[in-house]
Design an enzyme around this catalytic site. Structure first.
Site, short mmCIF file in Angstrom:
data_model
loop_
_atom_site.label_atom_id
_atom_site.label_comp_id
_atom_site.label_asym_id
_atom_site.label_seq_id
_atom_site.Cartn_x
_atom_site.Cartn_y
_atom_site.Cartn_z
N GLY A 1 45.06 24.99 34.85
CA GLY A 1 46.51 25.14 34.74
C GLY A 1 47.04 25.06 33.32
N HIS B 1 39.23 34.98 39.82
CA HIS B 1 40.61 35.20 40.26
C HIS B 1 40.72 36.66 40.68
CE1 HIS B 1 45.08 34.69 39.92
NE2 HIS B 1 45.01 35.99 39.65
N GLU C 1 46.82 48.18 41.60
CA GLU C 1 45.87 47.45 40.77
C GLU C 1 44.92 46.66 41.66
OE1 GLU C 1 46.11 44.05 37.27
OE2 GLU C 1 47.71 45.53 37.42
N GLU D 1 39.22 38.84 37.66
CA GLU D 1 39.48 38.11 36.43
C GLU D 1 38.65 36.83 36.47
OE1 GLU D 1 43.53 37.51 35.43
OE2 GLU D 1 44.06 39.62 35.62
N ASP E 1 41.98 43.71 40.98
CA ASP E 1 41.56 42.82 39.89
C ASP E 1 40.35 41.98 40.19
OD1 ASP E 1 43.63 43.42 38.14
OD2 ASP E 1 44.90 41.78 38.79
#
Length: 291
Positions: free
Chosen positions: A206, A118, A101, A105, A103
């Protein structure tokens, strides 16, 4: 990596050949709705796709073809305003417990606060290679091109900001270090996915800032998909030839590209797994000391 990333059953042995293909830009031809129903809209004769998120559901689409190496571009315009709790994704992934994968994000934030980009890489089911960045432009005001260059040598993510650099700005490189015992994604074809979904339990500060559903529906837009890639299909393996049409197969960052990565990581990186010694108390992953 997330519960919204739909993973089909594991692939068995793939007996196919690779065909070098250039795909450009029609969502009707290149993608299919994966989930969310009407929340995925293909507009302007297939030249534009929008994903939306409301309290009931998010949405997502998936490529109709699988890729094994390629240079893949997509223009995105992210959710504007108060996007806290939302995640817009753009990633390559194979299937199964040992999947690969790559990514992108985009983690939303409150109005006026920057998005967090991200990134992560999985190889043979092993992830935990997160790096996070702020962007040096507003990704909600206009479309910007986000690219993945994936070849047998390395994976390079490039964020293009036309107002900043016509050549694009690489933000991360993951080199093939198989000779040192580090897994590298090179054998499993991957689909391209995009999605928009709610992750208020962790995405923004968070999880301290939750999704404001009074702002729904949240909408992200996609256009100008382009792939110079090896597509899993029957036929001739033209990716084995060193032609000008697949020069990306042997491309790596030059000194200028390395300097740009250092600039981005010095000024905009906010998390690097290679320096998280609390998380990796027994030592950071081996590739961190080899690059």
């Amino acid at each position: 990596m997330t519960s919204q990333k739909v993973m089909p059953l594991a692939l068995g042995v793939i007996l196919v050949s690779l065909v070098m293909t250039a795909l450009a830009g029609n969502f009707y031809q290149d993608f299919e709705v994966l989930w969310g129903g009407y929340r995925t809209k293909m507009l302007e004769n297939g030249n534009l796709c929008t994903l939306s998120l409301d309290r009931a559901s998010g949405s997502g689409f998936k490529s109709k073809r699988q890729f094994l190496f390629g240079k893949i571009d997509m223009q995105l315009k992210l959710v504007p305003g108060n996007s806290a709790g939302t995640v817009t994704t753009y990633y390559l992934s194979s299937v199964g417990s040992t999947h690969d994968e790559i990514d992108f994000e985009f983690l939303g934030n409150t109005t006026g606060q920057p998005y967090v980009l991200h990134t992560n890489i999985y190889a043979q089911g092993q992830g935990n290679r997160e790096q996070q960045f702020y962007l040096w432009f507003d990704p909600t005001k206009d479309f910007h091109t986000y690219s993945i260059l994936w070849n047998p040598l390395s994976i390079v993510r490039v964020s293009f900001d036309d107002s900043f650099s016509v050549d694009g700005t690489p933000i991360r490189e993951f080199k093939n270090l198989e000779s040192k015992g580090i897994p590298y994604p090179k054998n499993q074809p991957m689909w391209l996915y995009s999605s928009l979904w709610d992750a208020e339990d962790w995405a923004t500060q968070g999880g301290r800032v939750k999704t404001d559903w009074s702002q729904a529906p949240f909408v992200a837009s996609f256009r100008n998909f382009n792939a110079q890639a090896c597509v899993v299909a029957s036929g001739i393996n033209s990716c084995n030839s060193r032609s000008s049409s697949n020069a990306w197969m042997y491309q790596s960052l030059d000194s200028s590209g390395q300097a740009k990565i250092k600039w981005v990581q010095k000024n905009y990186m906010i998390y690097n797994y290679c320096t998280d010694y609390n998380r990796f108390a027994q030592g950071v992953p081996r590739e961190c000391s080899l690059v």
